[in-house]
Write an enzyme that holds these catalytic residues in place. Structure first.
Site, short mmCIF file in Angstrom:
data_model
loop_
_atom_site.label_atom_id
_atom_site.label_comp_id
_atom_site.label_asym_id
_atom_site.label_seq_id
_atom_site.Cartn_x
_atom_site.Cartn_y
_atom_site.Cartn_z
N ILE A 67 0.81 -1.23 0.00
CA ILE A 67 0.00 0.00 0.00
C ILE A 67 0.84 1.28 0.00
O ILE A 67 0.30 2.37 -0.14
CB ILE A 67 -1.04 0.01 1.16
CG1 ILE A 67 -0.36 0.14 2.53
CG2 ILE A 67 -1.93 -1.21 1.10
CD1 ILE A 67 -1.35 0.53 3.63
N TYR A 193 2.20 6.66 15.77
CA TYR A 193 1.13 5.72 15.41
C TYR A 193 -0.24 6.38 15.64
O TYR A 193 -1.12 6.31 14.78
CB TYR A 193 1.26 4.45 16.25
CG TYR A 193 0.18 3.41 16.01
CD1 TYR A 193 0.20 2.64 14.85
CD2 TYR A 193 -0.83 3.19 16.94
CE1 TYR A 193 -0.79 1.68 14.63
CE2 TYR A 193 -1.80 2.24 16.72
CZ TYR A 193 -1.79 1.47 15.57
OH TYR A 193 -2.76 0.53 15.35
#
Ligand SMILES: NC(=O)c1ccc[n+]([C@@H]2O[C@H](COP(=O)([O-])OP(=O)(O)OC[C@H]3O[C@@H](n4cnc5c(N)ncnc54)[C@H](OP(=O)(O)O)[C@@H]3O)[C@@H](O)[C@H]2O)c1
Length: 273
Positions: A67, A193
């Site tokens: 991706i 994150y």
């Protein structure tokens, strides 16, 4: 009844693999297990097929998809158009997190490039293959909810963001604040994150709005803290439990789509973003 094609990203291990396993057990589906590594993907497919009953094993196939690579995304799109014709269900599960307290500019960019930019790029490339009434499920995280932004002004900007360009600008500001080492003064959390998943969550909300005219439902889902490589196998939940809500949403009756599109889900329940 026509076969429903489901594409799952990052499915060679963890929650993604369990999502594919659950989908394959539903008659009338075809599940595409995708992985960035051809070798790891094919090995996962072979193992999964050996564990499934023959009818379910036949419903699964493999295709390479990284991706973070525009070339890989473009090749996958070509393959999907030819082989599947349409992608009824797209589950963006691929994700990445550094271990421990790793922190840095390059690391922040890599995390954002995978979890947010990568997911958005796949959605944009495959959107045209998702039929009206189709489903897009983004495996996000409770670590990426708006509450991680403590500064009210910055949080309001995230909340108001209504385009991918605004999210790109916000994530760019975060990376620059990491570079200048003034991220805390600027109101950012010390979580690469968390910010990447916040962007993915907000992108899901924006995409849901954009795709509303085509009745394509888009949801953000938290799988919970699972016992996977990302969580260093310390999570209390089996990956199969984390796979439950994404698959449950993806196969909700068509009539219900407005109830769940543009929302954040965990354990089959809606939660505030
Ligand atoms: N585990 C948890 O507690 C937890 C909690 C909240 C949210 N999540 C989310 O759940 C999703 C699945 O995570 P997991 O726990 O199952 O982790 P995992 O076991 O580490 O699996 C992550 C998957 O994403 C793939 N991936 C990473 N970068 C990729 C790329 N550039 N292109 C394609 N695939 C890529 C990995 O491939 P490789 O094997 O090649 O690295 C792997 O298949 C992630 O989005 C994660 O953020 C997990």
């Amino acid at each position: 009844m026509a076969t429903k094609n489901a594409v799952v990203t990052g499915a060679n291990q963890g929650i993604g693999l369990e999502i594919v396993r659950l989908i394959a057990q539903q008659p009338g589906t075809r599940a595409v297990l995708t992985a960035r590594s051809e070798e790891r993907g094919r090995a996962a497919l072979a193992k999964l097929q050996s564990e499934l009953p023959p009818a379910a094993a036949e419903r699964v196939s493999f295709a390479q998809l990284d991706i973070t690579s525009q070339d890989s995304i473009a090749s996958f799109r070509q393959w999907a158009e030819k082989e599947l014709r349409q992608v009824d269900v797209l589950i963006n599960n691929a994700g990445f997190a550094y271990k421990g307290d790793t922190w840095g500019v390059e690391e922040a960019q890599t995390t954002i490039n995978t979890n947010y930019v990568g997911t958005a790029s796949v959605c944009e490339a495959l959107e045209g293959l998702v039929p009206d009434g189709g489903r897009i499920i983004n495996v996000c995280s409770s670590a990426g909810k708006l509450g991680i932004i403590k500064d009210a002004g910055l949080r309001a900007r995230w909340e108001r963001a209504s385009s991918r360009a605004e999210l790109d600008e916000l994530t760019h500001e975060f990376v620059e604040a990491v570079r200048s080492n003034n991220y805390a003064q600027k109101g950012w959390p010390r979580s690469m994150y968390g910010v990447s998943k916040l962007a993915e969550c907000q992108y899901s909300r924006i995409l849901a709005q954009e795709l509303r005219p085509r009745r394509i439902a888009v949801a953000a889902v938290c799988p919970g803290w699972c016992n996977t490589a990302m969580a260093s196998f310390r999570g209390p939940r089996p990956a199969s439990e984390g796979a439950d809500t994404p698959v449950w949403l993806a196969f909700q009756p068509d009539s219900d789509w407005e109830r769940w599109t543009g929302k954040f889900w965990k354990d089959r329940k809606e939660e505030p973003f």
